[in-house]
Design a protein around this motif. Structure first.
Motif, PDB file in Angstrom:
ATOM      1  N   ASP A  85       0.751  -1.306  -0.002  1.00  0.00           N
ATOM      2  CA  ASP A  85      -0.082   0.391   0.250  1.00  0.00           C
ATOM      3  C   ASP A  85       0.961   1.428  -0.494  1.00  0.00           C
ATOM      4  OD1 ASP A  85      -1.563  -1.615   0.711  1.00  0.00           O
ATOM      5  OD2 ASP A  85      -2.778  -1.052   2.122  1.00  0.00           O
ATOM      6  N   LEU A  86       1.652   1.160   0.893  1.00  0.00           N
ATOM      7  CA  LEU A  86       2.159   2.479   1.163  1.00  0.00           C
ATOM      8  C   LEU A  86       3.810   2.687   0.326  1.00  0.00           C
ATOM      9  CD1 LEU A  86       3.719   2.508   4.714  1.00  0.00           C
ATOM     10  CD2 LEU A  86       2.985   4.344   3.745  1.00  0.00           C
ATOM     11  N   ARG A  87       3.814   1.557  -0.745  1.00  0.00           N
ATOM     12  CA  ARG A  87       4.595   1.299  -1.486  1.00  0.00           C
ATOM     13  C   ARG A  87       4.060   2.303  -3.169  1.00  0.00           C
ATOM     14  NH1 ARG A  87       9.575  -0.250  -0.375  1.00  0.00           N
ATOM     15  NH2 ARG A  87       9.523  -1.892   0.589  1.00  0.00           N
ATOM     16  N   ALA A  88       2.509   2.285  -3.391  1.00  0.00           N
ATOM     17  CA  ALA A  88       2.213   2.573  -4.403  1.00  0.00           C
ATOM     18  C   ALA A  88       1.416   3.797  -4.198  1.00  0.00           C
ATOM     19  CB  ALA A  88       0.602   1.563  -4.169  1.00  0.00           C
ATOM     20  N   VAL A  89       1.576   4.217  -2.655  1.00  0.00           N
ATOM     21  CA  VAL A  89       0.484   5.207  -2.595  1.00  0.00           C
ATOM     22  C   VAL A  89       1.480   6.491  -2.432  1.00  0.00           C
ATOM     23  CG1 VAL A  89      -0.660   6.550  -0.744  1.00  0.00           C
ATOM     24  CG2 VAL A  89      -1.258   4.741  -1.559  1.00  0.00           C
ATOM     25  N   ILE A  90       2.325   6.590  -1.811  1.00  0.00           N
ATOM     26  CA  ILE A  90       3.595   7.432  -1.412  1.00  0.00           C
ATOM     27  C   ILE A  90       4.364   8.567  -2.564  1.00  0.00           C
ATOM     28  CG2 ILE A  90       5.269   7.900  -0.417  1.00  0.00           C
ATOM     29  CD1 ILE A  90       3.719   7.783   1.461  1.00  0.00           C
ATOM     30  N   PRO A  91       4.741   7.937  -3.935  1.00  0.00           N
ATOM     31  CA  PRO A  91       4.409   8.545  -4.813  1.00  0.00           C
ATOM     32  C   PRO A  91       3.572   9.381  -5.704  1.00  0.00           C
ATOM     33  CG  PRO A  91       5.096   6.232  -5.367  1.00  0.00           C
ATOM     34  CD  PRO A  91       4.601   6.192  -4.112  1.00  0.00           C
ATOM     35  N   CYS A  92       2.115   8.966  -4.959  1.00  0.00           N
ATOM     36  CA  CYS A  92       1.371   9.616  -5.766  1.00  0.00           C
ATOM     37  C   CYS A  92       1.269  11.138  -4.879  1.00  0.00           C
ATOM     38  CB  CYS A  92      -0.095   8.810  -5.821  1.00  0.00           C
ATOM     39  SG  CYS A  92       0.203   7.271  -6.576  1.00  0.00           S
ATOM     40  N   ARG A 123      12.206   9.726   0.425  1.00  0.00           N
ATOM     41  CA  ARG A 123      13.654   9.958  -1.077  1.00  0.00           C
ATOM     42  C   ARG A 123      13.910   9.491  -1.781  1.00  0.00           C
ATOM     43  NH1 ARG A 123      16.461   9.874   5.522  1.00  0.00           N
ATOM     44  NH2 ARG A 123      16.559  11.919   5.154  1.00  0.00           N
ATOM     45  N   LYS A 124      13.112   8.377  -2.579  1.00  0.00           N
ATOM     46  CA  LYS A 124      13.193   7.364  -3.461  1.00  0.00           C
ATOM     47  C   LYS A 124      12.808   7.825  -4.496  1.00  0.00           C
ATOM     48  CE  LYS A 124      12.606   2.395  -5.166  1.00  0.00           C
ATOM     49  NZ  LYS A 124      12.284   0.962  -4.453  1.00  0.00           N
ATOM     50  N   ASN A 125      11.296   9.079  -4.713  1.00  0.00           N
ATOM     51  CA  ASN A 125      10.287   9.006  -5.585  1.00  0.00           C
ATOM     52  C   ASN A 125      11.123  11.073  -5.357  1.00  0.00           C
ATOM     53  OD1 ASN A 125       8.791   6.698  -6.449  1.00  0.00           O
ATOM     54  ND2 ASN A 125       8.885   6.498  -4.578  1.00  0.00           N
ATOM     55  N   GLY A 126      12.244  11.327  -5.061  1.00  0.00           N
ATOM     56  CA  GLY A 126      12.021  12.904  -5.330  1.00  0.00           C
ATOM     57  C   GLY A 126      11.177  13.147  -4.149  1.00  0.00           C
ATOM     58  N   LEU A 127      10.378  13.332  -3.543  1.00  0.00           N
ATOM     59  CA  LEU A 127       9.923  13.931  -2.369  1.00  0.00           C
ATOM     60  C   LEU A 127      10.290  13.997  -0.632  1.00  0.00           C
ATOM     61  CD1 LEU A 127       6.760  12.648  -2.534  1.00  0.00           C
ATOM     62  CD2 LEU A 127       7.461  14.164  -4.024  1.00  0.00           C
ATOM     63  N   GLU A 128      10.445  15.477  -0.537  1.00  0.00           N
ATOM     64  CA  GLU A 128      11.336  15.996   0.938  1.00  0.00           C
ATOM     65  C   GLU A 128      10.583  15.093   2.431  1.00  0.00           C
ATOM     66  OE1 GLU A 128      12.988  18.718   3.593  1.00  0.00           O
ATOM     67  OE2 GLU A 128      13.297  18.319   1.137  1.00  0.00           O
ATOM     68  N   PRO A 129      11.684  14.604   2.706  1.00  0.00           N
ATOM     69  CA  PRO A 129      11.186  13.595   3.968  1.00  0.00           C
ATOM     70  C   PRO A 129       9.886  14.514   4.674  1.00  0.00           C
ATOM     71  CG  PRO A 129      13.478  13.044   3.540  1.00  0.00           C
ATOM     72  CD  PRO A 129      12.646  14.166   2.968  1.00  0.00           C
ATOM     73  N   LEU A 140       9.922   3.833   7.101  1.00  0.00           N
ATOM     74  CA  LEU A 140       8.840   3.929   5.485  1.00  0.00           C
ATOM     75  C   LEU A 140       8.306   4.400   5.068  1.00  0.00           C
ATOM     76  CD1 LEU A 140       9.527   0.773   3.480  1.00  0.00           C
ATOM     77  CD2 LEU A 140       6.629   0.202   4.436  1.00  0.00           C
ATOM     78  N   MET A 141       7.927   5.152   5.208  1.00  0.00           N
ATOM     79  CA  MET A 141       7.609   6.347   4.067  1.00  0.00           C
ATOM     80  C   MET A 141       8.330   7.541   4.113  1.00  0.00           C
ATOM     81  SD  MET A 141       4.048   7.608   6.552  1.00  0.00           S
ATOM     82  CE  MET A 141       3.515   8.630   5.509  1.00  0.00           C
TER      83      MET A 141
END
Lengths: 89, 292
Positions: free
Chosen positions: B79-86, B114-120, B108-109
């Motif tokens: 769920d997190l892997r699918a949702v966080i990049p969005c 970080r992996k998706n280029g978002l600010e933690p 994990l978030m």
């Protein structure tokens, strides 16, 4: 690689039911009012999702109940993922 | 994005017709549900659908939250892997029972951001309090991580965990509501009350919403679009309150312009907390006049 028959989606309004089975190339059957209205888009949409999944062929039947493109993409993707589950086992 | 969230409408994550209409139901925020509203056999389909809509749909300024499956389920990480990049505004972590539950989710978030280029910290976390243990740790949960911007009370699961019956009067939830509201206020974050499950009893919903506002909750969950207007109605201040609040705010602004810190309205001294509350009352009145 598609190894089994799989489905995703429903027959509810604004949804679609996608059935996927093994085939060497793309065999597409689109059922519903948009089958002829958006024939070009439908095929291109399926080809795009197949390419995104790294797949070359599948028999795909889409029963379209008036789904938005975003829903079609998601349901086709889910059906393909389900159909190839176990391929590497 | 809205600053004040009176309502949070549950939308089943595997229902395209509901998701595509989410922006028109008038809720301040929507909660795309991957947990209880989705059958076990459809978890993958709902995850794909929610992620696709998050990337595509214009939610029109609504705050968009996704309820994940619990951290103790095999669906949580996917769920997190699918949702966080969005990049939803927040995710809701169910059955949050300890600060460690929050920290594990946060770790994990952060990795996925970080992996998706978002600010933690971009995607916020709403901790759902619905176990007796979670309730006993509620302040520590509220305080343990800056990513936590809301506490949400899950009444059905909590009463089940307590081995008590959920009643219309809600006496069995009184202590839980007080603790959740208090912890949220102490941490300076939002507090969302549990759903009113009888969709045919809107008067009961109105009464309960007024009660929980009185306990300190900032918003309430809705399980049917028809409940949204009733929840918002409970937040509408009385006309007399609005008139008084307007006088207080006008007096405060006039005093500030003259460099004076202390003001009097109707012969009574008014200090900063009263001005803050008056501004909140005016904001609630303004929101009540908003038309879709």
């Amino acid at each position: 690689m598609i190894v089994q028959v799989a489905q995703a989606g429903t027959l509810e309004s604004s949804d679609c039911l996608v059935t996927v089975s093994p085939a060497p190339g793309l065999e597409l059957e689109w059922r519903g009012p948009s089958a002829s209205l958006f024939a070009g888009r439908n095929r291109s949409l399926v080809e795009t999702v197949l390419a995104e999944k790294g797949l070359e062929g599948a028999k795909i039947i889409v029963q379209d109940q008036g789904a938005l493109e975003v829903t079609l993409r998601a349901r086709i993707g889910t059906a393909l993922d389900r159909a190839r589950k176990g391929a590497n086992r | 994005m809205r600053a004040i969230l009176r309502s949070m409408l549950y939308i089943p994550g595997n229902s395209p017709s509901m998701i595509q209409q989410a922006p028109v139901f008038g809720a301040d925020s929507v909660l795309l549900d991957l947990e209880d509203a989705v059958a076990l056999s459809e978890k993958d389909a709902a995850r794909d659908l929610v992620a696709a809509f998050l990337k595509t749909l214009d939610f029109g300024g609504q705050v968009v939250t996704v309820r994940l499956n619990g951290a103790d389920t095999p669906y949580f990480e996917d769920d997190l892997r699918a949702v966080i990049p969005c990049r939803p505004d927040a995710v809701r972590l169910p059955k949050c029972s300890s600060p460690q539950d929050v920290r594990s989710c946060d770790a994990l978030m952060t990795e996925l951001e970080r992996k998706n280029g978002l600010e933690p910290g971009t995607v916020k976390l709403h901790a759902m309090i619905e176990t007796a243990r979670g309730l006993s740790n509620v302040q520590a949960i509220a305080d343990c991580c800056p990513r936590v911007t809301a506490l949400t009370l899950g009444g059905q699961d909590l009463t089940a965990d307590m081995g008590v019956r959920k009643t219309r009067e809600g006496t069995e939830l009184f202590t839980a509501r007080c603790l959740v509201a208090l912890a949220a206020r102490a941490a300076g974050i939002a507090a969302f009350d549990t759903v009113w499950s009888d969709v045919n009893d809107n008067e009961g919903l109105l009464e309960e919403t007024r009660t929980v506002i009185g306990l300190g909750f900032t918003g309430k969950a809705a399980i049917h679009p028809g409940q949204v207007a009733w929840i918002h109605r409970a937040f509408i201040p009385e006309p007399g309150e609005v008139t008084k609040a307007r006088r207080i705010v006008e007096a405060a602004e006039a005093a500030e312009a003259r460099g004076k810190g202390v003001i009097a309205v109707d012969g009574k001294m008014v200090d900063a907390p009263i001005v803050t509350r008056a501004r909140h009352t005016l904001e609630m009145a303004r929101l009540a006049e908003e038309v879709l």
